[in-house]
Design a protein around this motif. Structure first.
Motif, PDB file in Angstrom:
ATOM      1  N   ILE A  32       0.855  -1.191   0.000  1.00  0.00           N
ATOM      2  CA  ILE A  32       0.000   0.000   0.000  1.00  0.00           C
ATOM      3  C   ILE A  32       0.890   1.241   0.000  1.00  0.00           C
ATOM      4  O   ILE A  32       1.745   1.403   0.879  1.00  0.00           O
ATOM      5  N   ALA A  33       0.687   2.109  -0.956  1.00  0.00           N
ATOM      6  CA  ALA A  33       1.472   3.346  -1.043  1.00  0.00           C
ATOM      7  C   ALA A  33       1.200   4.236   0.165  1.00  0.00           C
ATOM      8  O   ALA A  33       0.101   4.225   0.729  1.00  0.00           O
ATOM      9  N   ARG A  34       2.203   5.004   0.554  1.00  0.00           N
ATOM     10  CA  ARG A  34       2.037   5.870   1.720  1.00  0.00           C
ATOM     11  C   ARG A  34       0.911   6.879   1.501  1.00  0.00           C
ATOM     12  O   ARG A  34       0.163   7.185   2.442  1.00  0.00           O
ATOM     13  N   SER A  35       0.762   7.388   0.286  1.00  0.00           N
ATOM     14  CA  SER A  35      -0.301   8.352   0.018  1.00  0.00           C
ATOM     15  C   SER A  35      -1.684   7.727   0.268  1.00  0.00           C
ATOM     16  O   SER A  35      -2.601   8.390   0.759  1.00  0.00           O
ATOM     17  N   THR A  36      -1.817   6.433  -0.050  1.00  0.00           N
ATOM     18  CA  THR A  36      -3.081   5.741   0.197  1.00  0.00           C
ATOM     19  C   THR A  36      -3.304   5.544   1.689  1.00  0.00           C
ATOM     20  O   THR A  36      -4.421   5.729   2.194  1.00  0.00           O
ATOM     21  N   LEU A  37      -2.249   5.181   2.410  1.00  0.00           N
ATOM     22  CA  LEU A  37      -2.368   5.003   3.854  1.00  0.00           C
ATOM     23  C   LEU A  37      -2.733   6.315   4.547  1.00  0.00           C
ATOM     24  O   LEU A  37      -3.496   6.320   5.519  1.00  0.00           O
ATOM     25  N   LYS A  38      -2.214   7.431   4.056  1.00  0.00           N
ATOM     26  CA  LYS A  38      -2.560   8.736   4.642  1.00  0.00           C
ATOM     27  C   LYS A  38      -4.048   9.009   4.511  1.00  0.00           C
ATOM     28  O   LYS A  38      -4.668   9.582   5.412  1.00  0.00           O
ATOM     29  N   ASP A  39      -4.627   8.586   3.392  1.00  0.00           N
ATOM     30  CA  ASP A  39      -6.063   8.785   3.184  1.00  0.00           C
ATOM     31  C   ASP A  39      -6.881   7.823   4.035  1.00  0.00           C
ATOM     32  O   ASP A  39      -7.906   8.218   4.620  1.00  0.00           O
ATOM     33  N   LEU A  40      -6.440   6.579   4.130  1.00  0.00           N
ATOM     34  CA  LEU A  40      -7.184   5.576   4.894  1.00  0.00           C
ATOM     35  C   LEU A  40      -7.059   5.785   6.400  1.00  0.00           C
ATOM     36  O   LEU A  40      -8.003   5.507   7.159  1.00  0.00           O
ATOM     37  N   LEU A  41      -5.915   6.250   6.844  1.00  0.00           N
ATOM     38  CA  LEU A  41      -5.620   6.382   8.276  1.00  0.00           C
ATOM     39  C   LEU A  41      -5.168   7.798   8.603  1.00  0.00           C
ATOM     40  O   LEU A  41      -3.989   8.047   8.873  1.00  0.00           O
ATOM     41  N   PRO A  42      -6.080   8.766   8.585  1.00  0.00           N
ATOM     42  CA  PRO A  42      -5.692  10.164   8.789  1.00  0.00           C
ATOM     43  C   PRO A  42      -5.075  10.438  10.153  1.00  0.00           C
ATOM     44  O   PRO A  42      -4.328  11.408  10.322  1.00  0.00           O
ATOM     45  N   GLY A  43      -5.338   9.584  11.124  1.00  0.00           N
ATOM     46  CA  GLY A  43      -4.792   9.810  12.462  1.00  0.00           C
ATOM     47  C   GLY A  43      -3.285   9.689  12.533  1.00  0.00           C
ATOM     48  O   GLY A  43      -2.661  10.244  13.443  1.00  0.00           O
ATOM     49  N   ILE A  44      -2.673   9.002  11.584  1.00  0.00           N
ATOM     50  CA  ILE A  44      -1.209   8.858  11.617  1.00  0.00           C
ATOM     51  C   ILE A  44      -0.527  10.211  11.480  1.00  0.00           C
ATOM     52  O   ILE A  44       0.534  10.456  12.069  1.00  0.00           O
ATOM     53  N   ALA A  45      -1.125  11.108  10.712  1.00  0.00           N
ATOM     54  CA  ALA A  45      -0.527  12.429  10.504  1.00  0.00           C
ATOM     55  C   ALA A  45      -0.452  13.239  11.795  1.00  0.00           C
ATOM     56  O   ALA A  45       0.319  14.207  11.882  1.00  0.00           O
ATOM     57  N   LEU A  66       0.559  12.030  14.632  1.00  0.00           N
ATOM     58  CA  LEU A  66       1.625  11.481  15.466  1.00  0.00           C
ATOM     59  C   LEU A  66       2.934  12.237  15.257  1.00  0.00           C
ATOM     60  O   LEU A  66       3.141  12.867  14.214  1.00  0.00           O
ATOM     61  N   PRO A  67       3.852  12.177  16.236  1.00  0.00           N
ATOM     62  CA  PRO A  67       5.200  12.725  16.018  1.00  0.00           C
ATOM     63  C   PRO A  67       5.845  12.023  14.822  1.00  0.00           C
ATOM     64  O   PRO A  67       5.525  10.877  14.506  1.00  0.00           O
ATOM     65  N   GLU A  68       6.764  12.713  14.156  1.00  0.00           N
ATOM     66  CA  GLU A  68       7.320  12.206  12.907  1.00  0.00           C
ATOM     67  C   GLU A  68       7.960  10.827  13.061  1.00  0.00           C
ATOM     68  O   GLU A  68       7.791   9.952  12.201  1.00  0.00           O
ATOM     69  N   ASN A  69       8.688  10.595  14.155  1.00  0.00           N
ATOM     70  CA  ASN A  69       9.342   9.296  14.327  1.00  0.00           C
ATOM     71  C   ASN A  69       8.319   8.176  14.510  1.00  0.00           C
ATOM     72  O   ASN A  69       8.533   7.031  14.094  1.00  0.00           O
ATOM     73  N   GLN A  70       7.180   8.485  15.102  1.00  0.00           N
ATOM     74  CA  GLN A  70       6.130   7.485  15.269  1.00  0.00           C
ATOM     75  C   GLN A  70       5.355   7.267  13.967  1.00  0.00           C
ATOM     76  O   GLN A  70       4.831   6.174  13.729  1.00  0.00           O
ATOM     77  N   GLN A  71       5.296   8.304  13.142  1.00  0.00           N
ATOM     78  CA  GLN A  71       4.628   8.160  11.855  1.00  0.00           C
ATOM     79  C   GLN A  71       5.324   7.110  10.995  1.00  0.00           C
ATOM     80  O   GLN A  71       4.680   6.270  10.348  1.00  0.00           O
ATOM     81  N   GLY A  99       3.699  -0.515   9.185  1.00  0.00           N
ATOM     82  CA  GLY A  99       2.755  -1.585   9.465  1.00  0.00           C
ATOM     83  C   GLY A  99       3.383  -2.703  10.280  1.00  0.00           C
ATOM     84  O   GLY A  99       4.592  -2.713  10.546  1.00  0.00           O
ATOM     85  N   THR A 100       2.546  -3.665  10.652  1.00  0.00           N
ATOM     86  CA  THR A 100       2.996  -4.816  11.435  1.00  0.00           C
ATOM     87  C   THR A 100       2.674  -6.088  10.670  1.00  0.00           C
ATOM     88  O   THR A 100       1.498  -6.353  10.362  1.00  0.00           O
ATOM     89  N   ALA A 101       3.709  -6.853  10.351  1.00  0.00           N
ATOM     90  CA  ALA A 101       3.503  -8.079   9.575  1.00  0.00           C
ATOM     91  C   ALA A 101       2.782  -9.129  10.403  1.00  0.00           C
ATOM     92  O   ALA A 101       3.015  -9.261  11.612  1.00  0.00           O
ATOM     93  N   ALA A 102       1.891  -9.870   9.763  1.00  0.00           N
ATOM     94  CA  ALA A 102       1.185 -10.962  10.425  1.00  0.00           C
ATOM     95  C   ALA A 102       2.138 -12.128  10.642  1.00  0.00           C
ATOM     96  O   ALA A 102       3.057 -12.353   9.852  1.00  0.00           O
ATOM     97  N   VAL A 103       1.908 -12.873  11.711  1.00  0.00           N
ATOM     98  CA  VAL A 103       2.718 -14.049  11.996  1.00  0.00           C
ATOM     99  C   VAL A 103       2.114 -15.237  11.248  1.00  0.00           C
ATOM    100  O   VAL A 103       0.979 -15.632  11.484  1.00  0.00           O
ATOM    101  N   THR A 104       2.865 -15.791  10.312  1.00  0.00           N
ATOM    102  CA  THR A 104       2.420 -16.964   9.563  1.00  0.00           C
ATOM    103  C   THR A 104       3.525 -18.009   9.580  1.00  0.00           C
ATOM    104  O   THR A 104       4.693 -17.688   9.824  1.00  0.00           O
ATOM    105  N   TYR A 105       3.161 -19.244   9.306  1.00  0.00           N
ATOM    106  CA  TYR A 105       4.125 -20.338   9.381  1.00  0.00           C
ATOM    107  C   TYR A 105       4.622 -20.780   8.009  1.00  0.00           C
ATOM    108  O   TYR A 105       5.496 -21.627   7.906  1.00  0.00           O
TER     109      TYR A 105
END
Length: 262
Positions: free
Chosen positions: A55-68, A70-75, A81-87
């Protein structure tokens, strides 16, 4: 008795055994009733994309406006994202993104599944079609033709109200003002991969907050992709907008289809 050389005698005997049988070449060695069967073709896709980079960052900014907010290092961490745990990452991978804002919290979840058939008589794509079919059946999509009045009935139906549901869940277009002219019910989708459907689930989170999850599931050859887009408003009186979440989830799914076509 006349003397016959060994080679000549062998040739005569061989001719006598084979002559008049009506069979020639390798077909004579084939066992009757056991024709060779070619194995079903393998799937179009042998690998899966890296989900956390899908997912492009521009798309994530639209889907998740709350990230903007956050402080820059947390953004940076939130956008990764967080990868799912799979085997078995050759068969299944996923990723999740979250954002918390004053107005609401939102999340996006991706799941990529590459289906492999271990039956040589069934192709990977046919097996994927079967797996997808079970997912669509499990969604219990409503049947029948949609009419403009249906949305209003869904909105005002007591059985669809979260407050009246013993389990705290409802499915449909609850609380969507002005949705009477558009079908926002769970449904199959056209023009998205080989097969696709959309599900829309409204539930209560905790004692009061209302949480909506829109899922878009599509199949492209032997890969099944699931997109889940969720929102939970901060105020218990607010209901997540079904139309907005559905439009954005579908738009993301179409971008992913294009990614598989590259």
């Amino acid at each position: 008795m006349a003397y016959v050389p060994g080679v000549a005698l062998l040739a005569v005997l061989t001719a006598g055994c084979t002559g008049g049988t009506g069979t020639e070449g390798p077909a004579a060695d084939s066992k009757p009733g056991s024709p060779s069967i070619a194995a079903a073709p393998s799937g179009k896709y042998r690998t899966l994309p890296e989900p956390c980079r899908s997912i492009a960052r521009s798309t994530l900014k639209d889907l998740l406006p709350g990230i903007a907010e956050l402080p820059e290092n947390q953004q940076e961490k939130a956008y990764r994202g967080t990868a799912a745990v799979t085997y078995d990452t050759d068969r299944r991978v996923g990723c999740q993104w979250k954002s918390e804002a004053a107005a609401s919290s939102r999340s996006v979840v991706l799941d990529f599944e590459r289906v492999v058939s271990y039956d040589t008589s069934v192709s990977d794509e046919d097996r994927a079609r079967e797996v997808y079919g079970k997912k669509e059946t499990a969604a219990h999509l409503p049947s029948g033709t949609f009419t403009p009045g249906d949305a209003e009935k869904v909105t005002t139906s007591p059985s669809d109200s979260p407050s009246d549901s013993p389990s705290g869940s409802a499915q449909g277009t609850d609380g969507d003002a002005g949705a009477g002219s558009e079908d926002l019910r769970p449904r199959t989708l056209d023009g998205l991969g080989n097969d696709a459907f959309l599900d829309d689930l409204l539930t209560r989170a905790g004692s009061s907050a209302q949480h909506r999850t829109v899922s878009v599931v599509f199949r492209t050859s032997n890969v099944i992709v699931t997109v889940r887009y969720s929102e939970q408003p901060a105020l218990a009186s607010q209901v997540p907008d079904s139309k907005e979440l559905q439009e954005k989830a579908q738009a993301l799914a179409r971008k992913l289809v294009d990614k598989f076509s590259e």
